[in-house]
Design an enzyme around this catalytic site. Sequence first.
Site, PDB file in Angstrom:
ATOM      1  N   VAL A   1       0.812  -1.220   0.000  1.00 29.94           N
ATOM      2  CA  VAL A   1       0.000   0.000   0.000  1.00 29.94           C
ATOM      3  C   VAL A   1       0.844   1.267   0.000  1.00 29.94           C
ATOM      4  O   VAL A   1       0.317   2.359  -0.243  1.00 29.94           O
ATOM      5  CB  VAL A   1      -0.970   0.035   1.199  1.00 29.94           C
ATOM      6  CG1 VAL A   1      -1.991  -1.093   1.116  1.00 29.94           C
ATOM      7  CG2 VAL A   1      -0.225   0.020   2.527  1.00 29.94           C
TER       8      VAL A   1
ATOM      9  N   TYR B   1       1.675   5.172  16.382  1.00 34.05           N
ATOM     10  CA  TYR B   1       0.354   4.624  16.080  1.00 34.05           C
ATOM     11  C   TYR B   1      -0.738   5.652  16.389  1.00 34.05           C
ATOM     12  O   TYR B   1      -1.632   5.895  15.576  1.00 34.05           O
ATOM     13  CB  TYR B   1       0.129   3.350  16.891  1.00 34.05           C
ATOM     14  CG  TYR B   1      -1.111   2.573  16.483  1.00 34.05           C
ATOM     15  CD1 TYR B   1      -1.110   1.783  15.334  1.00 34.05           C
ATOM     16  CD2 TYR B   1      -2.274   2.624  17.248  1.00 34.05           C
ATOM     17  CE1 TYR B   1      -2.237   1.073  14.967  1.00 34.05           C
ATOM     18  CE2 TYR B   1      -3.407   1.914  16.891  1.00 34.05           C
ATOM     19  CZ  TYR B   1      -3.385   1.142  15.741  1.00 34.05           C
ATOM     20  OH  TYR B   1      -4.513   0.440  15.373  1.00 34.05           O
TER      21      TYR B   1
ATOM     22  N   LYS C   1      -3.109   7.361  13.506  1.00 29.79           N
ATOM     23  CA  LYS C   1      -4.538   7.066  13.543  1.00 29.79           C
ATOM     24  C   LYS C   1      -5.361   8.335  13.761  1.00 29.79           C
ATOM     25  O   LYS C   1      -6.484   8.453  13.252  1.00 29.79           O
ATOM     26  CB  LYS C   1      -4.838   6.022  14.614  1.00 29.79           C
ATOM     27  CG  LYS C   1      -4.389   4.615  14.231  1.00 29.79           C
ATOM     28  CD  LYS C   1      -5.062   4.151  12.944  1.00 29.79           C
ATOM     29  CE  LYS C   1      -4.714   2.727  12.589  1.00 29.79           C
ATOM     30  NZ  LYS C   1      -5.392   2.253  11.341  1.00 29.79           N
TER      31      LYS C   1
END
Length: 245
Positions: A56, A150, A154
């Site tokens: 990705v 993280y 996010k």
Amino acid sequence: MTHSILVTGASSGIGRAVAELFLGRGWTVGLLARRAEKLVEIAAGQRRAVVLPADVTDPAAVDAAFDHFCTEAGRIDVLFNNAGIFTPPGTIDEIALEDWFAAVNVNLNGMFLCARAGFARMRHQNPRGGRIINNGSIAAHVPRPNSVPYAATKAAITGLTKSLSLDGRAYDIACGQIDIGNARTPMVADLAQRQAEAQPDAPPMDTFDVADAARSVLHMAELPLEANVQFMTVMATKMPYIGRG
């Protein structure tokens, strides 16, 4: 009419659970992840599964995968933008720069590239439109200790979701986000092990069946485009908001 969904991070965890559920419901499902052998395993005996090995973080590979899926499925109705990683924990001064860049590259750049590819095809297909479901995290609001990469990436996905929701209106593209707290996946199992080692006297991490997270994604995906779940939180019932995401 058969519906189509492309799932990123489809080789394990939430992505795999979602892919298998949608295949069971008769959807055409694009399985995108780096590990081709895992995708082939999921696709075995499933004539509506489309194997899409790709990274990705590679713009050309993402575009090629979306083109291939649209050729096979005829169109893309839903993108479950799910691929993500959790890098080793530490305070910000302890986090290796390569881990920070890896988290940004997969969790933010990768989701941007896939949303971009999905949006473009939904905008120009006939009939136009579709739905993008971003996998966020409770960690964006209540992070775990020692999880700057993280939590930061996010949190950025929430901004991506809100912007896509506005920009998609003119093209019949809906965008929503699901924030999942502690579904039982290999990544959460690894986090639970780390927590147990760091805090041996702490109670076990509260988790819930990943199949329930997948059913929540199905609910979002099955809505007509005139309706949208903007944000959904699905979490372990006994999971505290303090110190866990």
